[in-house]
Design an enzyme around this catalytic site. Structure first.
Site, PDB file in Angstrom:
ATOM      1  N   ASP A  10      16.919 -53.610 -22.106  1.00 25.20           N
ATOM      2  CA  ASP A  10      18.416 -53.479 -22.198  1.00 25.20           C
ATOM      3  C   ASP A  10      18.781 -53.010 -21.543  1.00 25.20           C
ATOM      4  OD1 ASP A  10      20.322 -52.874 -23.907  1.00 25.20           O
ATOM      5  OD2 ASP A  10      20.075 -50.591 -23.341  1.00 25.20           O
ATOM      6  N   ASP A  12      22.493 -51.200 -20.653  1.00 27.09           N
ATOM      7  CA  ASP A  12      23.627 -49.951 -20.300  1.00 27.09           C
ATOM      8  C   ASP A  12      22.532 -49.031 -21.268  1.00 27.09           C
ATOM      9  OD1 ASP A  12      25.726 -50.613 -20.032  1.00 27.09           O
ATOM     10  OD2 ASP A  12      25.921 -52.081 -22.076  1.00 27.09           O
TER      11      ASP A  12
END
Length: 177
Positions: A10, A12
Site C-alpha cells: 500500500d 499512503d
C-alpha cells in the site's frame, strides 16, 4: 528458491505520507522505505503497488502520475483503484480485485504473496479474501486499525504486525526460503 512470489505494498501511510491522500509530487517516503523496496527486488521478488486512490476519480491526480511515482521507486507494476467508495467497482479495497488482476497477469499463487498495508479494514481484508499473507504496519492508520477501528475487521488476524515498512520487509525476507 524464494518462497514468496510477490509483495503488494500500500502507499499512503505504509511507505510514506500521512495515511491521507497526497498528490504524488507532494509524497515523501518514510526513512528506509526505498532501501526496503530495493531489498525485496534483490531477493528476486516482484513488488507491486496496491492502492485505493479515489481522488483520481475527482480529478485531483491521474493514474499516470501514480504509475510514474511507483516506477520511480522501482515497483514492478502498479495496481491502482481510482474509484470512489460508492462506484461499485471490484477493485477498491477491501475487495480483492486488484490482487486477482495481478495474479492473472503474472501467474501468481496468492497464497505465496504478501500484502503490506496500514489499514485493517481495507488492506488486511483484501489480503484475507485473496488468501495472501497479511502484514500490518503501525504507521499511517495502523495504530488506529489495531484499536479504534479493530471492530471493522475483527474476524481477521494479521500474520505479522510491524512497526513500519522496514520491519515488515525484514519479516518477509526472513521467511523467504
Amino acid at each position: 528458491m524464494a518462497y514468496w512470489q510477490a509483495v503488494f505494498i500500500d502507499r499512503d501511510g505504509t511507505i510514506g505520507g500521512t495515511g491521507r491522500f497526497l498528490h504524488p509530487r507532494d509524497f515523501v517516503l518514510f526513512p528506509g522505505a526505498q532501501e526496503s523496496i530495493n531489498s525485496l527486488k534483490r531477493a528476486g521478488l516482484k513488488v507491486f503497488a496496491f492502492t485505493n486512490q479515489n481522488r483520481i476519480s475527482r480529478g485531483a491526480a491521474t493514474v499516470e502520475e501514480f504509475i510514474s511515482q511507483f516506477n520511480t521507486y522501482g515497483f514492478d507494476d502498479s495496481f491502482i483503484c481510482p474509484h470512489g467508495k460508492y462506484e461499485g467497482c471490484n477493485c477498491r479495497k477491501p475487495k480483492p480485485g486488484m490482487l486477482f488482476a495481478a495474479a492473472e497477469k503474472y501467474g501468481l499463487d496468492l497464497s505465496r504473496c504478501v500484502v503490506i498495508g496500514d489499514v485493517g479494514d481495507t488492506d488486511m481484508l483484501a489480503a484475507h479474501f485473496a488468501g495472501a499473507k497479511k502484514v500490518l504496519v503501525r504507521t499511517g492508520w495502523g495504530e488506529g486499525s489495531l484499536s479504534v477501528d479493530r471492530d471493522k475487521w475483527k474476524e481477521v488476524e494479521p500474520d505479522f504486525i510491524a512497526s513500519d515498512i522496514n520491519e515488515a520487509v525484514k519479516w518477509v525476507l526472513e521467511r523467504n526460503s
